[in-house]
Design a protein around this motif. Sequence first.
Motif, PDB file in Angstrom:
ATOM      1  N   LYS A   1       0.809  -1.221   0.000  1.00  0.00           N
ATOM      2  CA  LYS A   1       0.000   0.000   0.000  1.00  0.00           C
ATOM      3  C   LYS A   1       0.843   1.272   0.000  1.00  0.00           C
ATOM      4  CE  LYS A   1      -3.847  -2.088   2.550  1.00  0.00           C
ATOM      5  NZ  LYS A   1      -4.660  -2.025   3.788  1.00  0.00           N
ATOM      6  N   ILE A   2       2.150   1.136   0.047  1.00  0.00           N
ATOM      7  CA  ILE A   2       3.001   2.330   0.127  1.00  0.00           C
ATOM      8  C   ILE A   2       2.888   3.175  -1.126  1.00  0.00           C
ATOM      9  CG2 ILE A   2       5.419   3.080   0.161  1.00  0.00           C
ATOM     10  CD1 ILE A   2       4.323   2.384   2.891  1.00  0.00           C
ATOM     11  N   VAL A   3       2.752   2.519  -2.275  1.00  0.00           N
ATOM     12  CA  VAL A   3       2.659   3.222  -3.550  1.00  0.00           C
ATOM     13  C   VAL A   3       1.276   2.982  -4.138  1.00  0.00           C
ATOM     14  CG1 VAL A   3       3.624   3.427  -5.875  1.00  0.00           C
ATOM     15  CG2 VAL A   3       5.121   2.900  -3.946  1.00  0.00           C
ATOM     16  N   ALA A   4       0.649   4.040  -4.653  1.00  0.00           N
ATOM     17  CA  ALA A   4      -0.656   3.888  -5.289  1.00  0.00           C
ATOM     18  C   ALA A   4      -0.561   2.886  -6.430  1.00  0.00           C
ATOM     19  CB  ALA A   4      -1.154   5.236  -5.811  1.00  0.00           C
ATOM     20  N   GLY A   5      -1.393   1.865  -6.414  1.00  0.00           N
ATOM     21  CA  GLY A   5      -1.365   0.842  -7.443  1.00  0.00           C
ATOM     22  C   GLY A   5      -0.479  -0.325  -7.100  1.00  0.00           C
TER      23      GLY A   5
ATOM     24  N   ILE B   1     -34.658  -3.534  -3.920  1.00  0.00           N
ATOM     25  CA  ILE B   1     -33.945  -2.401  -3.313  1.00  0.00           C
ATOM     26  C   ILE B   1     -32.463  -2.760  -3.340  1.00  0.00           C
ATOM     27  CG2 ILE B   1     -33.617  -1.020  -1.235  1.00  0.00           C
ATOM     28  CD1 ILE B   1     -36.499  -1.678  -0.467  1.00  0.00           C
ATOM     29  N   VAL B   2     -31.666  -1.922  -3.983  1.00  0.00           N
ATOM     30  CA  VAL B   2     -30.274  -2.267  -4.301  1.00  0.00           C
ATOM     31  C   VAL B   2     -29.317  -1.366  -3.517  1.00  0.00           C
ATOM     32  CG1 VAL B   2     -28.548  -2.294  -6.136  1.00  0.00           C
ATOM     33  CG2 VAL B   2     -30.870  -3.124  -6.578  1.00  0.00           C
ATOM     34  N   GLY B   3     -28.307  -1.966  -2.887  1.00  0.00           N
ATOM     35  CA  GLY B   3     -27.285  -1.203  -2.187  1.00  0.00           C
ATOM     36  C   GLY B   3     -26.244  -0.654  -3.145  1.00  0.00           C
ATOM     37  N   VAL B   4     -25.751   0.548  -2.842  1.00  0.00           N
ATOM     38  CA  VAL B   4     -24.675   1.176  -3.615  1.00  0.00           C
ATOM     39  C   VAL B   4     -23.484   1.332  -2.675  1.00  0.00           C
ATOM     40  CG1 VAL B   4     -23.953   3.164  -4.965  1.00  0.00           C
ATOM     41  CG2 VAL B   4     -26.356   2.405  -5.030  1.00  0.00           C
ATOM     42  N   TYR B   5     -22.349   0.751  -3.060  1.00  0.00           N
ATOM     43  CA  TYR B   5     -21.189   0.641  -2.176  1.00  0.00           C
ATOM     44  C   TYR B   5     -20.111   1.654  -2.542  1.00  0.00           C
ATOM     45  CZ  TYR B   5     -23.226  -3.900  -0.939  1.00  0.00           C
ATOM     46  OH  TYR B   5     -24.064  -4.890  -0.512  1.00  0.00           O
ATOM     47  N   ASP B   6     -19.250   1.968  -1.559  1.00  0.00           N
ATOM     48  CA  ASP B   6     -18.048   2.736  -1.855  1.00  0.00           C
ATOM     49  C   ASP B   6     -17.158   1.885  -2.752  1.00  0.00           C
ATOM     50  OD1 ASP B   6     -18.769   4.926  -0.286  1.00  0.00           O
ATOM     51  OD2 ASP B   6     -17.948   4.020   1.529  1.00  0.00           O
ATOM     52  N   SER B   7     -16.614   2.493  -3.810  1.00  0.00           N
ATOM     53  CA  SER B   7     -15.818   1.723  -4.754  1.00  0.00           C
ATOM     54  C   SER B   7     -14.741   2.613  -5.353  1.00  0.00           C
ATOM     55  CB  SER B   7     -16.725   1.125  -5.836  1.00  0.00           C
ATOM     56  OG  SER B   7     -15.995   0.241  -6.656  1.00  0.00           O
ATOM     57  N   LYS B   8     -14.113   2.120  -6.386  1.00  0.00           N
ATOM     58  CA  LYS B   8     -13.113   2.896  -7.124  1.00  0.00           C
ATOM     59  C   LYS B   8     -13.140   2.428  -8.579  1.00  0.00           C
ATOM     60  CE  LYS B   8      -9.374   1.765  -4.809  1.00  0.00           C
ATOM     61  NZ  LYS B   8      -7.986   1.426  -4.425  1.00  0.00           N
ATOM     62  N   ASP B   9     -12.421   3.146  -9.430  1.00  0.00           N
ATOM     63  CA  ASP B   9     -12.399   2.786 -10.845  1.00  0.00           C
ATOM     64  C   ASP B   9     -11.985   1.332 -11.030  1.00  0.00           C
ATOM     65  OD1 ASP B   9     -13.171   5.290 -11.512  1.00  0.00           O
ATOM     66  OD2 ASP B   9     -11.175   6.011 -12.075  1.00  0.00           O
ATOM     67  N   GLY B  10     -12.705   0.636 -11.899  1.00  0.00           N
ATOM     68  CA  GLY B  10     -12.355  -0.747 -12.224  1.00  0.00           C
ATOM     69  C   GLY B  10     -13.034  -1.774 -11.336  1.00  0.00           C
ATOM     70  N   ILE B  11     -13.784  -1.324 -10.325  1.00  0.00           N
ATOM     71  CA  ILE B  11     -14.488  -2.260  -9.442  1.00  0.00           C
ATOM     72  C   ILE B  11     -15.967  -1.926  -9.521  1.00  0.00           C
ATOM     73  CG2 ILE B  11     -14.738  -3.156  -7.102  1.00  0.00           C
ATOM     74  CD1 ILE B  11     -11.885  -2.321  -6.543  1.00  0.00           C
ATOM     75  N   SER B  12     -16.731  -2.815 -10.125  1.00  0.00           N
ATOM     76  CA  SER B  12     -18.136  -2.501 -10.400  1.00  0.00           C
ATOM     77  C   SER B  12     -19.020  -2.770  -9.191  1.00  0.00           C
ATOM     78  CB  SER B  12     -18.636  -3.356 -11.577  1.00  0.00           C
ATOM     79  OG  SER B  12     -18.746  -4.723 -11.175  1.00  0.00           O
ATOM     80  N   GLN B  13     -20.188  -2.119  -9.188  1.00  0.00           N
ATOM     81  CA  GLN B  13     -21.161  -2.365  -8.138  1.00  0.00           C
ATOM     82  C   GLN B  13     -21.659  -3.809  -8.195  1.00  0.00           C
ATOM     83  OE1 GLN B  13     -22.268  -0.327  -5.594  1.00  0.00           O
ATOM     84  NE2 GLN B  13     -20.572   0.987  -6.220  1.00  0.00           N
TER      85      GLN B  13
ATOM     86  N   LEU C   1     -10.929  -6.555  -3.779  1.00  0.00           N
ATOM     87  CA  LEU C   1     -11.468  -6.306  -2.449  1.00  0.00           C
ATOM     88  C   LEU C   1     -10.383  -5.795  -1.513  1.00  0.00           C
ATOM     89  CD1 LEU C   1     -13.790  -9.434  -2.161  1.00  0.00           C
ATOM     90  CD2 LEU C   1     -14.510  -7.058  -2.468  1.00  0.00           C
ATOM     91  N   ASN C   2      -9.188  -6.351  -1.609  1.00  0.00           N
ATOM     92  CA  ASN C   2      -8.077  -5.866  -0.790  1.00  0.00           C
ATOM     93  C   ASN C   2      -7.799  -4.397  -1.047  1.00  0.00           C
ATOM     94  OD1 ASN C   2      -6.025  -8.931  -0.857  1.00  0.00           O
ATOM     95  ND2 ASN C   2      -7.833  -8.388   0.337  1.00  0.00           N
ATOM     96  N   SER C   3      -7.923  -3.976  -2.305  1.00  0.00           N
ATOM     97  CA  SER C   3      -7.633  -2.574  -2.638  1.00  0.00           C
ATOM     98  C   SER C   3      -8.635  -1.619  -2.004  1.00  0.00           C
ATOM     99  CB  SER C   3      -7.621  -2.383  -4.155  1.00  0.00           C
ATOM    100  OG  SER C   3      -8.941  -2.401  -4.684  1.00  0.00           O
ATOM    101  N   LEU C   4      -9.785  -2.147  -1.582  1.00  0.00           N
ATOM    102  CA  LEU C   4     -10.783  -1.336  -0.887  1.00  0.00           C
ATOM    103  C   LEU C   4     -10.641  -1.450   0.631  1.00  0.00           C
ATOM    104  CD1 LEU C   4     -13.929  -2.165  -3.052  1.00  0.00           C
ATOM    105  CD2 LEU C   4     -12.551  -0.077  -3.109  1.00  0.00           C
ATOM    106  N   GLY C   5      -9.574  -2.085   1.083  1.00  0.00           N
ATOM    107  CA  GLY C   5      -9.350  -2.245   2.519  1.00  0.00           C
ATOM    108  C   GLY C   5     -10.098  -3.413   3.129  1.00  0.00           C
TER     109      GLY C   5
END
Length: 782
Positions: free
Chosen positions: A26-30, A247-259, A122-126
Motif C-alpha cells: 500500500k506504500i505506492v498507489a497501485g 432495493i439495491v445497495g450502492v457501495y463505496d468503490s473505485k475505478d475498475g471495481i463494479s457495483q 477487495l483488498n484494494s478497498l481495505g
Amino acid sequence: MATVAELRDKLRRPLLAERASGHQNKIVAGGVEKLLASPLGNPFPGVREALKGYGDLDEPGRAAALNAALNVLDGQDAAAKAPRTPRAPARVAVPTAAPGERLPPDADLARLDTGPGGTRKLNSLGLHNLRDVLHAYPHRHEDRRALPDLSEVEEGQKVTVEGTVVAKSRRSPKPGMLILDVTLETPAGGRVKATWFNQPWMERQLRVGARLVLTGRVKKFGRSVQIGVEHLETVEDAKGSLSTGRIVGVYDSKDGISQEFLRRAAYRALEAVPLDDYLPAHWRQKYGLTDLSDALWGMHFPHDEAQLARGMNRLRFDEYLFLELRVLLQGDDAVLLGKRFQATGDDIHRFEGALPFQFTGAQRRVLLEITDDMRSERQMARLVQGDVGSGKTAVAACALYLAVRDGYQGALMAPTEILARQHYANLSGYLGQLDVRVGLLIGAMTAKQKLEMQTRIAEGDVDVVVGTQALIQENVRFDNLGLAVVDEEHRFGVQQRRKLLAGRPDVLVMSATPIPRSLALTAYGDLELSIIDELPPGRTPIETKLLQDTHRQQAYGFAMRQIREGRQAFVVTALIEESDTLELLAATQLSEDLKVILPEARIDLLHGKMSAAEKDHVMTRFRAREFDILVSTTVIEVGVDVPNATVMVIENAERFGLAQLHQLRGRVGRGSAQSYCVLISGENSRKTRQRLGIIEGSTDGFVIAEADLKLRGPGEIRGTRQSGVPDLRLGDLANDLEIIEQARELAKHILAHDPKLEHPRLQYLRSELQNRSQSVAYREVI
C-alpha cells in the motif's frame, strides 16, 4: 537527467518503506508492481523480475521477494558482485470454499469465489476477510423495483422500468458522438424513451422485441418521459438479479471495481458465514432489535423497506454499543474502587453559607449527583458541563471542600497558566475563609518557589493545589490525594490525565464548551455526565449583532463609545501572520490598523506565540485597566475573566465554528454591565448569514452546539480531543441520542457483571469487539 545511482536511491526508499509497513503493498498507489512499471524501474530489470507477481504473494512470500529485490538493487553498481536473481516463492494457493461450505468470519477472502482478481480488488478497498465484507455496508440504497406507471415521476428522479423494445434508432448529432434511442412499451401500456451515449456495443442487445429492465434518471419533455440509462438487464437475467428488481445497495468503490462485483461478493459472504448473534435474545428483545442475520441481509439485500429499517437500527445500535464498550474498557474507570467520602449535608451548607451568592437549582442538582458518587466506593468519574458563567467552579470548589473535610487533598489542573491563576484566585476566595489552604504550582514559578510548593504538597501542608501540567511532573508527590478536578480535559492527553490519577482519586472533569449530550456520551463515554443548564439570576444576556465587513467602522465606533464610558473591549482574529490564502486580518496588522482608526484608545496584543509569562503579564495589565482594547487570537477562548470588558468584536466570524464563537462571546458579560458581541463577516453568502444568524439569535450554548454538530460533524467540534470520536458508518450523532443512551446502558450493564467479558455466553461479543478495535493496546485490555 537523473543518474542510475540517483534512480536507485529513489527506488530504494519506497521499497524500504514497503518492508517497514509489513509488506501490505500500500506504500505506492497501485502497488509495488505499478511502481516498477514506471520509468523508475527501467534500469533495474532484475528488481522487476524479483518482484513479479508481488501482489499475489502471501506475506512471507512478499518478504522474501522484497529482500531479494533489495539485494539485487544494492548490487547493481558492481556487476561482478551482482547476485543471481532468486525467484520469489510461489504463492501457496488458498482453496476456494466448496459449494455450501461454511466459513468463519475471519477467513481469507481467497476462500470466497469472487472470480479472477476478485481478492485483489477487495483488498484494494481495505477488505481483507469475510467480516470486512459483511460490514462494508452500502452508503445508500436505490429502489430498483420496476414502476408500472411513469406518469407521476419527477424530473431527475432515478427509476427502474420494465418493458419491450418496440422501436430503435441511432444518430450522430456531431462527429465522434453516437446516440442510441429505443422506445419501450411498459406492461401498463405506457411508452418511455431510453437513451445511450457513445456505447455502440449496446446496439446488439437493443433489438426490437427484447424485454428489458432499465434503471436511469428521468428527463421529461411535456408528457413524454426519457431515461438516461445507467443499468440494463434482460427480463430473463433480471430474475434473481442482485442489481435490479429489488432495493439495491450502492457501495463505496473505485475505478475498475463494479457495483455488480461488490454485490456478488457481499451475497456470497452472507451465504458462507454462519451469522452467530453476539447479542443474546433477551437483550435484543429489551431494546427492540432484530437478529444479526436479518440485519445484515436487510442491510445488503433487503426484501422491503421494513427489513432495511430493521437492519439499519440493529447495526447502528451495535456501532454505538462497541464504541461504548471500547471507551469504558480503555478508561479503566468503570470498575475501579476510589475514595469514599462522608460528604455530609452540614458541610455542604457550611460551604454555601460562605459564598456571596446561593447555588442555583441546577448547581444543587449536579452537586447532589457528585456527592452521591463521592459517598460510593466506586471511583467517581464525572463530567460537569456548563455554559459560560453557569457556576461550575463553585460546584467543584464545594466538592474539593468536602474532600478536605475528610482529610484528603484536592487538585485542580487547568490547561493554561492564565486559567490556573484565575482558578487559584477563585478557590482562595471560596475556601480561604473556611480554613482551607490553597496553593499554586505553575511553570512560570522560580525553581525555589516550585521546590517549596512541592515540599508542602508532599508533607500535606497544602489542602488544595491549583496548577497546570506542572502538577503531573515526576517530582510532585501528594500526601493523600482524594479528588482531582480537571478543567477543559480535552486539552490534555490521555497519559497526562492518568499521571494525575495514579492514586485513584475521585475525578471531576469540567468543560465550559457545551457539546450535545449525544456527543458527550461518545467522546467521554468513560465519564458520567452532569449538566448545569441554568445561569445565576441577574445575568444580563449578551446582545449580539452580525455585520458585514463593509460596516466595520460602525463596529469600532461602537466599541470606542463603550471605552469612553470606562469599559474595555476584546478584538479577536484568527491568525498571527498575514496569509494570502486565507485572507484573514492578522492580529499584528489589525492591532496597528486600530491604532490609526482609534487614536484615543490604548491597544495591546495577545497571541499564541507569546510565552506563558508574557501572556500572563498582558492579561494582568488588561484586568488592571492599563489599556482599553486587547487584540487577540483565540488564546482567550476559554475561561479568561475580565469583568470590565463589555465588547467582543470578532473579525472574519465566518471562519469560526458556532461553538467557538459562543466561547469567545463568553469572555464578556462577566460583570454587571450590559455587554455586546459584534460578529464581522467577510462573506455574505446566504449559507453564512444563516449559520451566523444562529449565534445572533441565541445565547444558549447547548442549542448552538446542537446546531454546530448538524452543520459540521463531530470531528471538527471535538478536534482537540486526542482519543477522538471514530468515524461512524451508520450513526448520526446529531439525531441518535436515544439509541446512544440505550447502547451505553447495555455496555455498562455488561461490564458491571463481567468486566473482562469472560463468560462463555459472551464469547462472540468479545471476539467481535476485538475485531472491531483498531488499537493493539486496546486489544490487550481484554
